[in-house]
Design a protein around this motif. Structure first.
Motif, PDB file in Angstrom:
ATOM      1  N   HIS A 327       0.816  -1.209   0.000  1.00 58.39           N
ATOM      2  CA  HIS A 327       0.000   0.000   0.000  1.00 58.39           C
ATOM      3  C   HIS A 327       0.853   1.264   0.000  1.00 58.39           C
ATOM      4  O   HIS A 327       0.426   2.296  -0.529  1.00 58.39           O
ATOM      5  N   SER A 328       2.031   1.187   0.592  1.00 58.80           N
ATOM      6  CA  SER A 328       2.823   2.412   0.775  1.00 58.80           C
ATOM      7  C   SER A 328       4.247   2.342   0.254  1.00 58.80           C
ATOM      8  O   SER A 328       4.918   3.368   0.154  1.00 58.80           O
ATOM      9  N   MET A 329       4.732   1.150  -0.114  1.00 54.68           N
ATOM     10  CA  MET A 329       6.138   0.997  -0.439  1.00 54.68           C
ATOM     11  C   MET A 329       6.409   0.800  -1.929  1.00 54.68           C
ATOM     12  O   MET A 329       7.546   0.564  -2.325  1.00 54.68           O
ATOM     13  N   CYS A 330       5.381   0.881  -2.755  1.00 54.96           N
ATOM     14  CA  CYS A 330       5.598   0.797  -4.201  1.00 54.96           C
ATOM     15  C   CYS A 330       4.459   1.499  -4.918  1.00 54.96           C
ATOM     16  O   CYS A 330       3.460   1.891  -4.305  1.00 54.96           O
ATOM     17  N   GLY A 331       4.593   1.662  -6.242  1.00 55.17           N
ATOM     18  CA  GLY A 331       3.595   2.359  -7.031  1.00 55.17           C
ATOM     19  C   GLY A 331       2.304   1.578  -7.158  1.00 55.17           C
ATOM     20  O   GLY A 331       2.211   0.410  -6.760  1.00 55.17           O
ATOM     21  N   CYS A 332       1.302   2.223  -7.719  1.00 52.47           N
ATOM     22  CA  CYS A 332      -0.025   1.618  -7.779  1.00 52.47           C
ATOM     23  C   CYS A 332      -0.311   1.002  -9.149  1.00 52.47           C
ATOM     24  O   CYS A 332       0.267   1.394 -10.160  1.00 52.47           O
ATOM     25  N   LEU A 333      -1.227   0.041  -9.147  1.00 60.25           N
ATOM     26  CA  LEU A 333      -1.743  -0.565 -10.375  1.00 60.25           C
ATOM     27  C   LEU A 333      -0.630  -1.059 -11.287  1.00 60.25           C
ATOM     28  O   LEU A 333      -0.586  -0.781 -12.477  1.00 60.25           O
TER      29      LEU A 333
END
Length: 367
Positions: A327-333
């Motif tokens: 959720h917080s340590m890499c990019g989304c989608l």
């Protein structure tokens, strides 16, 4: 044309490999996305590649061929010449397609088409499972603005798509020829023109996808604005015919950039390699900022050695552990998003692993 999955995944069709992973075995990826260079002739306004800079290595013909040999030997089923660079800029692109296919790998590529040589299409199209053109505008002026190129590039690309379709039909080839639009809210004026254009060109599909951003929102994608585009995207899908599909990636477009899983389970099944030769779990981690997730470089060490090495599995175990928060340590989608959802439900949600029903979809090894 069989069923083409444009919004989802095909990992459930690789049940034996999923079962091996659930038992804790070290599996070979089903699919690897690998660029042959970090070079590109375009400067697309949405390009995630600008966030992926890392130490450049030389992807020579020997390095590329060794990688393809290793991939086939350890049980990789498909290689996409797609990642953080335009693979057609490599002088070894055409030889790589043919060598991979000769090794028994399913091969594919995505390209702007700008430097793809029309005179080589007859040679490579029989060796490709799919050829996808990245195109986010159907007007020369808007095309140049969005893709960061000359207006003349548009005519060249359209000519190349036409030629690829002509060869496919003339020779009765199985290759799928598709178009992909990376959608930002400010591109909404190009959605319907692209749907029309794909049908007019004789492409097999147009897929309209979201734009990925990193965890800091560097590209400034406002995912909330996608919700205001539902009607126009549905209208675009009405341009589908019996031989042409227009599909929006609804599951990601309407997700608000959020995910339900905390750990990353997808990379052992679907790995990404930078055009520099860097091996990392996914493209989100190519940048030198994420060196703790870097495994090695195929220009220095063979992929087979890297895959067998402890570092490879240390990184895979790390991103699948409580020490990592997706959720917080890499990019989304990310590329592995849909696979991650499926594996999360299996491992954490107790969902049963069942053999899929119905007809096997197209491009089964590109999960």
């Amino acid at each position: 044309m069989g069923t083409i999955i444009l919004d989802g995944h095909k990992i459930a069709w690789h049940k034996e490999r999923v079962e091996a992973w659930l038992r804790g075995e070290r599996i070979a990826p089903v699919t690897i996305d690998c660029a042959l260079t970090r070079r590109c002739t375009y400067k697309c306004v949405y390009c995630y590649g600008q966030l992926q800079e890392n130490d450049e290595k030389r992807m020579t013909r020997d390095v590329i061929f060794r990688f393809l040999d290793d991939a086939a030997e350890i049980g990789v089923k498909a290689v996409s010449l797609i990642s953080d660079g335009e693979s057609t800029c490599s002088p070894h692109f055409y030889d790589a397609v043919l060598h991979g296919k000769a090794n028994g790998l399913d091969m594919s590529t995505a390209t702007s088409g700008h430097v793809l040589k029309d005179e080589r299409l007859e040679e490579i199209l029989p060796a490709l499972t799919y050829l996808r053109f990245n195109i986010s505008a159907a007007d020369p002026k808007r095309y140049a603005e969005i893709h960061g190129c000359s207006t003349g590039a548009y005519d060249k690309v359209i000519g190349t798509i036409r030629e690829a379709v002509r060869i496919k039909k003339q020779k009765g080839l199985a290759v799928t020829i598709g178009l992909q639009m990376v959608l930002l809210p400010e591109f909404n004026d190009q959605i319907i023109p692209l749907a029309r254009l794909g049908r007019e060109l004789g492409a097999d599909y147009l897929v309209i996808k979201h734009c990925s951003d990193d965890e800091r929102g560097t590209l400034g994608v406002d995912y909330s604005k996608y919700h205001g585009m539902i009607d126009i995207l549905k209208e675009a899908e009405t341009y589908s015919t019996g031989t042409y599909i227009v599909r929006a990636k609804w599951s990601k477009i309407l997700s608000d950039g959020k995910r339900k899983y905390s750990r990353c389970y997808g990379p052992p099944f679907m790995l990404q390699i930078s055009g520099s030769g860097l091996v990392a779990p996914c493209g989100m981690f190519f940048n030198n900022t994420y060196k703790r997730y870097h495994i090695g470089n195929i220009a220095d060490t063979s992929f087979k050695e890297l895959w067998k090495g402890e570092r490879y599995w240390e990184v895979m175990d790390l991103i699948a552990s409580e020490g990592f928060d997706a959720h917080s340590m890499c990019g989304c989608l990310c590329l592995q998003h849909k696979i991650n959802e499926f594996l999360w439900d299996l491992k954490e949600g107790g969902e049963p692993l069942e053999q899929p029903e119905g007809e096997m979809p197209e491009h089964i090894n590109f999960i």
